[in-house]
Design a protein around this motif. Structure first.
Motif, PDB file in Angstrom:
ATOM      1  N   ALA A  24       0.626  -1.115   0.008  1.00 26.87           N
ATOM      2  CA  ALA A  24      -0.008  -0.093   0.056  1.00 26.87           C
ATOM      3  C   ALA A  24       0.803   1.204  -0.114  1.00 26.87           C
ATOM      4  O   ALA A  24       1.838   1.314   0.674  1.00 26.87           O
ATOM      5  CB  ALA A  24      -0.823   0.134   1.377  1.00 26.87           C
TER       6      ALA A  24
ATOM      7  N   PHE B 162      -3.011  -2.175  -2.296  1.00 26.65           N
ATOM      8  CA  PHE B 162      -4.160  -1.137  -2.280  1.00 26.65           C
ATOM      9  C   PHE B 162      -4.010   0.058  -3.106  1.00 26.65           C
ATOM     10  O   PHE B 162      -4.387   1.274  -2.576  1.00 26.65           O
ATOM     11  CB  PHE B 162      -4.060  -0.890  -0.610  1.00 26.65           C
ATOM     12  CG  PHE B 162      -4.731  -2.112   0.230  1.00 26.65           C
ATOM     13  CD1 PHE B 162      -6.211  -1.942   0.509  1.00 26.65           C
ATOM     14  CD2 PHE B 162      -4.076  -3.009   0.414  1.00 26.65           C
ATOM     15  CE1 PHE B 162      -6.780  -3.027   1.126  1.00 26.65           C
ATOM     16  CE2 PHE B 162      -4.516  -4.435   1.275  1.00 26.65           C
ATOM     17  CZ  PHE B 162      -5.987  -4.036   1.487  1.00 26.65           C
TER      18      PHE B 162
ATOM     19  N   SER C 161       2.461   0.345  -4.481  1.00 24.88           N
ATOM     20  CA  SER C 161       1.959  -1.103  -4.658  1.00 24.88           C
ATOM     21  C   SER C 161       2.255  -1.770  -5.937  1.00 24.88           C
ATOM     22  O   SER C 161       2.096  -2.624  -6.266  1.00 24.88           O
ATOM     23  CB  SER C 161       0.529  -1.142  -4.402  1.00 24.88           C
ATOM     24  OG  SER C 161      -0.144  -0.601  -5.555  1.00 24.88           O
TER      25      SER C 161
ATOM     26  N   HIS D  90      -4.832   4.820   1.787  1.00 22.72           N
ATOM     27  CA  HIS D  90      -4.272   3.517   1.090  1.00 22.72           C
ATOM     28  C   HIS D  90      -3.891   2.691   2.455  1.00 22.72           C
ATOM     29  O   HIS D  90      -4.233   1.337   2.474  1.00 22.72           O
ATOM     30  CB  HIS D  90      -2.914   3.590   0.288  1.00 22.72           C
ATOM     31  CG  HIS D  90      -3.196   4.244  -0.910  1.00 22.72           C
ATOM     32  ND1 HIS D  90      -4.036   3.850  -1.715  1.00 22.72           N
ATOM     33  CD2 HIS D  90      -2.631   5.207  -1.421  1.00 22.72           C
ATOM     34  CE1 HIS D  90      -4.213   4.563  -2.778  1.00 22.72           C
ATOM     35  NE2 HIS D  90      -3.145   5.237  -2.920  1.00 22.72           N
TER      36      HIS D  90
ATOM     37  N   ASP E 113      -9.487  -1.331  -4.721  1.00 25.88           N
ATOM     38  CA  ASP E 113      -9.541   0.037  -4.998  1.00 25.88           C
ATOM     39  C   ASP E 113     -10.405   0.708  -4.257  1.00 25.88           C
ATOM     40  O   ASP E 113     -11.742   0.275  -4.139  1.00 25.88           O
ATOM     41  CB  ASP E 113     -10.014   0.372  -6.556  1.00 25.88           C
ATOM     42  CG  ASP E 113      -9.462   1.627  -6.970  1.00 25.88           C
ATOM     43  OD1 ASP E 113      -8.382   1.619  -7.796  1.00 25.88           O
ATOM     44  OD2 ASP E 113     -10.287   2.338  -6.786  1.00 25.88           O
ATOM     45  N   GLN E 114     -10.046   1.831  -3.528  1.00 25.80           N
ATOM     46  CA  GLN E 114     -10.835   2.441  -2.413  1.00 25.80           C
ATOM     47  C   GLN E 114     -12.119   3.358  -3.196  1.00 25.80           C
ATOM     48  O   GLN E 114     -13.053   3.527  -2.424  1.00 25.80           O
ATOM     49  CB  GLN E 114     -10.196   3.187  -1.385  1.00 25.80           C
ATOM     50  CG  GLN E 114      -9.319   2.349  -0.756  1.00 25.80           C
ATOM     51  CD  GLN E 114      -7.885   1.979  -1.182  1.00 25.80           C
ATOM     52  OE1 GLN E 114      -7.246   3.068  -1.844  1.00 25.80           O
ATOM     53  NE2 GLN E 114      -7.467   0.776  -1.610  1.00 25.80           N
TER      54      GLN E 114
END
Length: 379
Positions: free
Chosen positions: A16, A105, A110, A22, A128-129
Protein backbone atom coordinates in the motif's frame (compact mmCIF):
# COMPACT_ATOMS: atom_id res chain seq x y z
CA UNK A 1 14.28 -13.42 12.58
CA UNK A 2 15.03 -14.83 9.14
CA UNK A 3 12.52 -14.01 6.43
CA UNK A 4 12.05 -17.70 5.55
CA UNK A 5 11.23 -18.72 9.13
CA UNK A 6 7.47 -18.19 8.74
CA UNK A 7 5.03 -20.86 7.59
CA UNK A 8 4.32 -19.84 3.96
CA UNK A 9 0.63 -20.79 4.10
CA UNK A 10 0.02 -18.42 7.04
CA UNK A 11 1.91 -15.40 5.72
CA UNK A 12 0.29 -12.61 3.68
CA UNK A 13 1.97 -9.53 2.26
CA UNK A 14 0.04 -6.27 1.95
CA UNK A 15 1.27 -3.55 -0.41
CA UNK A 16 0.00 0.00 0.00
CA UNK A 17 1.06 3.56 -0.65
CA UNK A 18 2.07 5.30 2.56
CA UNK A 19 -0.94 7.60 2.91
CA UNK A 20 -3.97 7.13 5.15
CA UNK A 21 -6.28 6.50 2.21
CA UNK A 22 -4.30 3.40 1.24
CA UNK A 23 -2.94 2.31 4.61
CA UNK A 24 -6.17 2.48 6.65
CA UNK A 25 -8.05 -0.17 4.63
CA UNK A 26 -4.86 -2.23 4.46
CA UNK A 27 -4.62 -2.01 8.24
CA UNK A 28 -8.24 -3.12 8.60
CA UNK A 29 -7.54 -6.16 6.42
CA UNK A 30 -4.38 -6.88 8.40
CA UNK A 31 -6.37 -6.81 11.65
CA UNK A 32 -8.90 -9.27 10.19
CA UNK A 33 -6.20 -11.63 8.91
CA UNK A 34 -4.27 -11.53 12.19
CA UNK A 35 -7.47 -12.59 13.97
CA UNK A 36 -7.53 -15.57 11.60
CA UNK A 37 -3.99 -16.55 12.52
CA UNK A 38 -2.04 -15.03 9.64
CA UNK A 39 1.30 -13.25 9.85
CA UNK A 40 1.40 -9.93 8.00
CA UNK A 41 4.27 -8.21 6.21
CA UNK A 42 3.78 -4.71 4.80
CA UNK A 43 5.39 -3.25 1.69
CA UNK A 44 5.11 0.53 1.41
CA UNK A 45 7.11 3.76 1.13
CA UNK A 46 8.73 6.11 3.62
CA UNK A 47 5.46 7.97 4.32
CA UNK A 48 4.41 5.02 6.47
CA UNK A 49 6.11 6.83 9.37
CA UNK A 50 3.18 9.26 9.47
CA UNK A 51 0.32 6.74 9.19
CA UNK A 52 1.57 3.25 9.97
CA UNK A 53 2.43 3.35 13.68
CA UNK A 54 -0.36 0.95 14.66
CA UNK A 55 -0.14 -1.33 11.62
CA UNK A 56 -0.06 -4.97 12.81
CA UNK A 57 2.79 -6.12 10.58
CA UNK A 58 5.60 -8.37 11.73
CA UNK A 59 7.93 -6.51 9.37
CA UNK A 60 7.63 -3.43 7.15
CA UNK A 61 9.62 -3.31 3.93
CA UNK A 62 10.23 0.06 2.28
CA UNK A 63 10.18 -0.36 -1.49
CA UNK A 64 11.37 2.30 -3.95
CA UNK A 65 8.52 3.73 -6.02
CA UNK A 66 7.68 6.75 -8.12
CA UNK A 67 4.49 8.34 -9.39
CA UNK A 68 4.32 8.41 -13.17
CA UNK A 69 3.76 11.97 -14.47
CA UNK A 70 2.46 11.80 -18.06
CA UNK A 71 2.38 15.60 -18.28
CA UNK A 72 6.14 15.73 -17.58
CA UNK A 73 7.69 13.24 -19.99
CA UNK A 74 11.21 14.42 -19.20
CA UNK A 75 10.78 12.82 -15.76
CA UNK A 76 9.67 9.47 -17.15
CA UNK A 77 13.09 7.73 -17.48
CA UNK A 78 14.00 8.41 -13.84
CA UNK A 79 10.53 7.38 -12.65
CA UNK A 80 10.61 4.13 -14.58
CA UNK A 81 14.11 3.37 -13.29
CA UNK A 82 12.96 3.89 -9.71
CA UNK A 83 9.95 1.62 -10.26
CA UNK A 84 12.26 -1.02 -11.70
CA UNK A 85 14.48 -0.79 -8.62
CA UNK A 86 11.34 -1.20 -6.52
CA UNK A 87 10.34 -4.25 -8.55
CA UNK A 88 13.72 -5.90 -7.99
CA UNK A 89 13.62 -5.12 -4.27
CA UNK A 90 10.06 -6.45 -3.93
CA UNK A 91 10.91 -9.56 -5.94
CA UNK A 92 13.88 -10.36 -3.69
CA UNK A 93 11.81 -10.01 -0.51
CA UNK A 94 8.84 -11.98 -1.87
CA UNK A 95 11.09 -14.78 -3.11
CA UNK A 96 12.44 -15.19 0.43
CA UNK A 97 9.07 -14.83 2.16
CA UNK A 98 7.11 -17.04 -0.25
CA UNK A 99 3.75 -15.73 1.06
CA UNK A 100 0.43 -17.46 0.55
CA UNK A 101 -0.96 -14.35 -1.12
CA UNK A 102 -0.41 -10.63 -1.65
CA UNK A 103 -2.99 -7.83 -1.60
CA UNK A 104 -2.27 -4.41 -3.10
CA UNK A 105 -4.14 -1.23 -2.16
CA UNK A 106 -3.25 1.10 -4.97
CA UNK A 107 -0.84 3.96 -5.37
CA UNK A 108 2.45 3.53 -7.15
CA UNK A 109 4.19 2.00 -4.08
CA UNK A 110 1.97 -1.06 -4.64
CA UNK A 111 3.10 -1.26 -8.28
CA UNK A 112 6.42 -3.15 -7.80
CA UNK A 113 5.10 -5.69 -5.24
CA UNK A 114 2.01 -6.65 -7.28
CA UNK A 115 3.99 -7.12 -10.50
CA UNK A 116 6.70 -9.04 -8.65
CA UNK A 117 4.09 -11.30 -7.02
CA UNK A 118 2.51 -11.99 -10.40
CA UNK A 119 5.86 -12.86 -11.96
CA UNK A 120 6.71 -15.17 -9.04
CA UNK A 121 3.36 -16.98 -9.26
CA UNK A 122 2.13 -15.67 -5.91
CA UNK A 123 -1.67 -15.27 -5.90
CA UNK A 124 -2.53 -11.58 -5.64
CA UNK A 125 -5.47 -9.21 -5.61
CA UNK A 126 -5.81 -5.45 -5.68
CA UNK A 127 -8.33 -3.33 -3.81
CA UNK A 128 -9.54 0.03 -5.09
CA UNK A 129 -10.99 2.38 -2.49
CA UNK A 130 -12.72 4.85 -4.81
CA UNK A 131 -15.69 4.81 -7.18
CA UNK A 132 -13.24 5.52 -10.02
CA UNK A 133 -10.33 3.13 -10.42
CA UNK A 134 -6.94 4.72 -9.88
CA UNK A 135 -4.28 4.85 -12.59
CA UNK A 136 -1.91 2.42 -10.90
CA UNK A 137 -4.65 -0.12 -10.26
CA UNK A 138 -5.86 0.10 -13.85
CA UNK A 139 -2.47 -1.18 -14.97
CA UNK A 140 -2.15 -3.67 -12.12
CA UNK A 141 -5.58 -5.20 -12.81
CA UNK A 142 -4.05 -7.20 -15.68
CA UNK A 143 -1.52 -8.78 -13.30
CA UNK A 144 -3.92 -9.42 -10.38
CA UNK A 145 -5.99 -12.57 -9.95
CA UNK A 146 -8.88 -10.57 -8.46
CA UNK A 147 -10.02 -6.94 -8.19
CA UNK A 148 -11.86 -5.88 -5.04
CA UNK A 149 -14.06 -2.79 -5.10
CA UNK A 150 -15.39 -0.49 -2.38
CA UNK A 151 -18.44 0.41 -4.47
CA UNK A 152 -20.99 -1.81 -6.27
CA UNK A 153 -19.63 -0.55 -9.58
CA UNK A 154 -16.10 0.54 -10.41
CA UNK A 155 -15.61 3.09 -13.16
CA UNK A 156 -12.62 2.82 -15.52
CA UNK A 157 -12.04 -0.83 -14.74
CA UNK A 158 -10.47 -2.27 -17.92
CA UNK A 159 -12.84 -4.48 -19.88
CA UNK A 160 -10.41 -7.40 -19.75
CA UNK A 161 -10.47 -7.35 -15.94
CA UNK A 162 -14.23 -7.13 -15.35
CA UNK A 163 -14.52 -10.87 -14.76
CA UNK A 164 -12.12 -10.44 -11.81
CA UNK A 165 -14.30 -7.93 -9.96
CA UNK A 166 -15.50 -8.67 -6.44
CA UNK A 167 -17.51 -6.20 -4.37
CA UNK A 168 -16.15 -6.20 -0.82
CA UNK A 169 -16.65 -2.65 0.41
CA UNK A 170 -13.89 -0.52 1.89
CA UNK A 171 -12.46 -1.96 5.13
CA UNK A 172 -12.42 0.28 8.20
CA UNK A 173 -10.20 -0.09 11.23
CA UNK A 174 -11.26 -1.59 14.55
CA UNK A 175 -11.42 1.81 16.25
CA UNK A 176 -14.13 2.79 13.74
CA UNK A 177 -16.07 -0.45 14.18
CA UNK A 178 -16.26 0.29 17.90
CA UNK A 179 -18.66 3.13 16.98
CA UNK A 180 -20.62 1.12 14.38
CA UNK A 181 -24.24 2.33 14.09
CA UNK A 182 -23.87 4.72 17.03
CA UNK A 183 -27.38 6.10 17.74
CA UNK A 184 -28.03 9.40 15.99
CA UNK A 185 -29.56 12.04 18.27
CA UNK A 186 -31.02 15.11 16.51
CA UNK A 187 -30.42 18.29 18.50
CA UNK A 188 -33.47 20.00 19.94
CA UNK A 189 -33.79 23.70 19.16
CA UNK A 190 -32.34 24.69 22.55
CA UNK A 191 -29.72 21.88 22.72
CA UNK A 192 -26.10 21.89 21.53
CA UNK A 193 -25.68 21.26 17.80
CA UNK A 194 -22.38 19.50 17.20
CA UNK A 195 -20.68 20.31 13.89
CA UNK A 196 -17.54 18.35 12.96
CA UNK A 197 -15.26 19.84 10.28
CA UNK A 198 -12.23 18.02 8.92
CA UNK A 199 -10.27 17.20 5.80
CA UNK A 200 -6.80 16.23 4.70
CA UNK A 201 -4.12 18.90 4.62
CA UNK A 202 -5.74 20.68 1.69
CA UNK A 203 -9.21 20.29 3.14
CA UNK A 204 -8.09 21.66 6.49
CA UNK A 205 -6.61 24.72 4.79
CA UNK A 206 -9.74 25.45 2.77
CA UNK A 207 -12.10 24.93 5.69
CA UNK A 208 -9.94 27.17 7.90
CA UNK A 209 -10.33 29.94 5.34
CA UNK A 210 -13.97 29.42 4.38
CA UNK A 211 -15.84 28.21 7.47
CA UNK A 212 -15.20 31.23 9.76
CA UNK A 213 -16.56 33.51 7.02
CA UNK A 214 -19.73 31.44 6.74
CA UNK A 215 -20.20 30.81 10.46
CA UNK A 216 -20.14 34.51 11.33
CA UNK A 217 -23.17 35.00 9.05
CA UNK A 218 -25.32 32.52 11.00
CA UNK A 219 -28.20 33.95 13.05
CA UNK A 220 -27.59 34.39 16.74
CA UNK A 221 -30.21 31.73 17.47
CA UNK A 222 -28.04 29.17 15.64
CA UNK A 223 -24.75 30.39 17.09
CA UNK A 224 -26.07 30.24 20.63
CA UNK A 225 -26.12 26.43 20.71
CA UNK A 226 -23.51 25.67 18.07
CA UNK A 227 -20.40 23.68 18.97
CA UNK A 228 -17.69 23.30 16.31
CA UNK A 229 -14.98 20.65 16.40
CA UNK A 230 -12.57 21.41 13.58
CA UNK A 231 -9.32 19.98 12.31
CA UNK A 232 -6.88 22.75 11.39
CA UNK A 233 -3.31 22.89 10.23
CA UNK A 234 -1.05 24.06 13.08
CA UNK A 235 -0.35 27.34 11.28
CA UNK A 236 -4.10 28.08 10.99
CA UNK A 237 -5.23 27.35 14.53
CA UNK A 238 -4.64 30.79 16.05
CA UNK A 239 -6.40 32.57 13.19
CA UNK A 240 -9.44 30.29 13.34
CA UNK A 241 -9.45 30.51 17.14
CA UNK A 242 -9.59 34.30 16.96
CA UNK A 243 -12.43 34.21 14.43
CA UNK A 244 -14.60 31.82 16.45
CA UNK A 245 -13.66 33.48 19.73
CA UNK A 246 -15.05 36.76 18.45
CA UNK A 247 -18.39 35.05 17.89
CA UNK A 248 -18.58 33.74 21.47
CA UNK A 249 -19.35 30.17 20.39
CA UNK A 250 -18.18 26.81 21.71
CA UNK A 251 -15.37 25.32 19.64
CA UNK A 252 -12.45 22.91 19.78
CA UNK A 253 -9.57 23.06 17.32
CA UNK A 254 -6.70 20.62 16.80
CA UNK A 255 -4.40 19.51 14.03
CA UNK A 256 -5.16 15.88 14.83
CA UNK A 257 -7.90 14.08 16.75
CA UNK A 258 -6.86 10.63 17.95
CA UNK A 259 -10.48 9.84 18.80
CA UNK A 260 -12.00 10.79 15.43
CA UNK A 261 -14.55 7.92 15.40
CA UNK A 262 -15.95 9.26 18.68
CA UNK A 263 -16.11 12.74 17.14
CA UNK A 264 -18.11 11.24 14.27
CA UNK A 265 -20.51 9.64 16.71
CA UNK A 266 -20.99 12.88 18.66
CA UNK A 267 -21.77 14.99 15.59
CA UNK A 268 -25.19 15.96 14.25
CA UNK A 269 -23.58 17.07 10.98
CA UNK A 270 -20.14 16.59 9.41
CA UNK A 271 -18.44 18.87 6.87
CA UNK A 272 -15.61 17.08 5.12
CA UNK A 273 -13.82 16.06 1.97
CA UNK A 274 -14.96 12.82 0.34
CA UNK A 275 -11.99 10.50 0.28
CA UNK A 276 -12.80 6.81 0.23
CA UNK A 277 -11.98 6.17 3.90
CA UNK A 278 -14.14 9.10 4.97
CA UNK A 279 -17.10 7.77 2.95
CA UNK A 280 -16.64 4.30 4.44
CA UNK A 281 -16.51 5.63 8.00
CA UNK A 282 -19.56 7.86 7.48
CA UNK A 283 -21.46 4.76 6.39
CA UNK A 284 -20.31 2.46 9.18
CA UNK A 285 -21.04 5.00 11.94
CA UNK A 286 -24.04 6.51 10.12
CA UNK A 287 -23.71 10.27 9.98
CA UNK A 288 -24.97 12.88 7.49
CA UNK A 289 -22.30 14.90 5.75
CA UNK A 290 -21.82 17.97 3.62
CA UNK A 291 -19.06 16.81 1.29
CA UNK A 292 -16.73 19.25 -0.45
CA UNK A 293 -14.72 17.07 -2.85
CA UNK A 294 -11.06 17.84 -3.37
CA UNK A 295 -11.00 19.91 -6.58
CA UNK A 296 -8.65 19.34 -9.51
CA UNK A 297 -8.07 15.67 -8.66
CA UNK A 298 -6.83 13.81 -11.71
CA UNK A 299 -9.72 11.32 -11.87
CA UNK A 300 -12.25 13.38 -9.89
CA UNK A 301 -12.48 10.38 -7.58
CA UNK A 302 -13.69 12.36 -4.58
CA UNK A 303 -16.52 13.89 -6.61
CA UNK A 304 -17.66 10.45 -7.73
CA UNK A 305 -17.44 9.12 -4.17
CA UNK A 306 -19.52 12.03 -2.86
CA UNK A 307 -22.12 11.79 -5.62
CA UNK A 308 -22.60 8.10 -4.95
CA UNK A 309 -23.01 8.65 -1.20
CA UNK A 310 -25.28 11.68 -1.57
CA UNK A 311 -27.25 10.02 -4.38
CA UNK A 312 -28.38 7.41 -1.88
CA UNK A 313 -29.44 10.06 0.60
CA UNK A 314 -26.46 10.17 2.94
CA UNK A 315 -25.64 13.86 2.53
CA UNK A 316 -25.04 16.77 0.22
CA UNK A 317 -22.32 17.50 -2.36
CA UNK A 318 -21.04 21.06 -2.59
CA UNK A 319 -18.19 21.63 -5.06
CA UNK A 320 -15.60 23.97 -3.61
CA UNK A 321 -15.73 26.34 -6.60
CA UNK A 322 -19.47 26.88 -6.07
CA UNK A 323 -19.34 27.75 -2.38
CA UNK A 324 -19.91 31.22 -1.03
CA UNK A 325 -20.30 32.16 2.63
CA UNK A 326 -23.79 33.69 2.37
CA UNK A 327 -25.41 30.71 0.65
CA UNK A 328 -23.62 28.21 2.87
CA UNK A 329 -24.74 30.05 6.01
CA UNK A 330 -28.33 30.00 4.73
CA UNK A 331 -28.04 26.26 4.00
CA UNK A 332 -26.72 25.51 7.50
CA UNK A 333 -29.42 27.65 9.10
CA UNK A 334 -32.16 25.75 7.29
CA UNK A 335 -30.63 22.35 7.98
CA UNK A 336 -30.06 23.09 11.66
CA UNK A 337 -33.79 22.87 12.37
CA UNK A 338 -34.67 20.05 9.95
CA UNK A 339 -34.46 17.18 12.40
CA UNK A 340 -36.29 14.73 10.14
CA UNK A 341 -34.04 15.53 7.17
CA UNK A 342 -30.86 15.10 9.19
CA UNK A 343 -32.06 11.90 10.84
CA UNK A 344 -33.13 10.55 7.45
CA UNK A 345 -29.70 11.32 6.00
CA UNK A 346 -28.09 9.56 8.97
CA UNK A 347 -30.19 6.45 8.29
CA UNK A 348 -29.36 6.59 4.58
CA UNK A 349 -25.65 6.92 5.41
CA UNK A 350 -25.81 3.92 7.72
CA UNK A 351 -27.57 1.86 5.05
CA UNK A 352 -24.48 2.30 2.86
CA UNK A 353 -22.05 1.17 5.51
CA UNK A 354 -20.26 -2.16 5.16
CA UNK A 355 -18.88 -2.99 8.60
CA UNK A 356 -17.96 -6.48 7.38
CA UNK A 357 -15.82 -5.19 4.49
CA UNK A 358 -12.54 -6.28 6.11
CA UNK A 359 -13.90 -9.78 6.64
CA UNK A 360 -15.17 -9.95 3.05
CA UNK A 361 -11.77 -8.89 1.77
CA UNK A 362 -10.08 -11.38 4.10
CA UNK A 363 -12.32 -14.08 2.60
CA UNK A 364 -11.06 -13.11 -0.85
CA UNK A 365 -7.42 -13.26 0.27
CA UNK A 366 -7.99 -16.69 1.79
CA UNK A 367 -9.69 -17.86 -1.40
CA UNK A 368 -6.58 -16.80 -3.31
CA UNK A 369 -4.26 -18.44 -0.79
CA UNK A 370 -6.19 -21.71 -1.07
CA UNK A 371 -6.50 -21.60 -4.84
CA UNK A 372 -10.26 -21.05 -4.95
CA UNK A 373 -11.98 -19.51 -8.00
CA UNK A 374 -12.48 -15.80 -7.26
CA UNK A 375 -14.07 -14.72 -10.53
CA UNK A 376 -17.47 -13.26 -9.62
CA UNK A 377 -19.18 -9.90 -9.66
CA UNK A 378 -22.15 -10.93 -7.54
CA UNK A 379 -20.63 -10.97 -4.08
Amino acid sequence: MALHAQEPNRLVVLAAGGTGGHLFPAQALAEALVRRGYVIHLMTDERVRDYGRSFPALETHLVPAATISPSKPFLLPAQLMRLYKGYRAARDVLAKLNPAALAGFGGYPSFPPVIAASRLGIPCCIHDQNAVMGRANRVLSRYADAVASSFPSLERLPEASKNKLRYTGNPVRGIVLEKEAAPYEPAAADAPFNLLVFGGSQGARFFAEFLPEAIKLLPRAVLRNLKIVQQCRPEDIERVKAAYGALDIAFELASFFADMPQRFADAQLIICRSGASTIAELGVIGRPAVMVPLPHALDNDQLHNAEFFAGRGGGWVMPQADLNPQEFAAFLTRLRYQDDELAGAARAALAQGMPDAAERLADLVEDLAHGANTETTSK
